[in-house]
Design a protein around this motif. Structure first.
Motif: not given
Length: 88
Positions: A40-45
């Motif tokens: 995922x590009x938007x959530x998580x690190x």
């Protein structure tokens, strides 16, 4: 069956948004299915990413198509938990 065509078809069908998910790996199976792993590009690190795994059937009859059979969203900690109990 080209990997780019598979990823494009999944995007066109609305199964996976390129804006949200970055493909990491595609594994072609002998039975005509594929495993696709996305991040995922938007959530998580970077330290705590969110992944999407898709198991799909590739149909190459008259018209090329990809049919999603299974999809799972997970985090790295989920895999660690599964492996802890799946190992003999």
């Amino acid at each position: 069956m080209d990997i780019r065509e598979i990823l494009q078809k999944l995007h066109e069908k609305g199964e996976v948004s390129r804006e949200t998910w970055k493909p990491l790996s595609v594994k072609k199976n002998k039975d005509g299915t594929v495993d696709v792993l996305y991040k995922n590009r938007l959530i998580g690190t970077e330290e705590d990413p969110v992944f999407l795994w898709i198991y799909a059937n590739v149909v190459e009859d008259e018209e090329f198509d990809v049919k999603v059979l299974e999809r799972i969203t997970f985090k790295k900690e989920d895999i660690k938990w599964i492996l802890r109990y799946a190992q003999p």
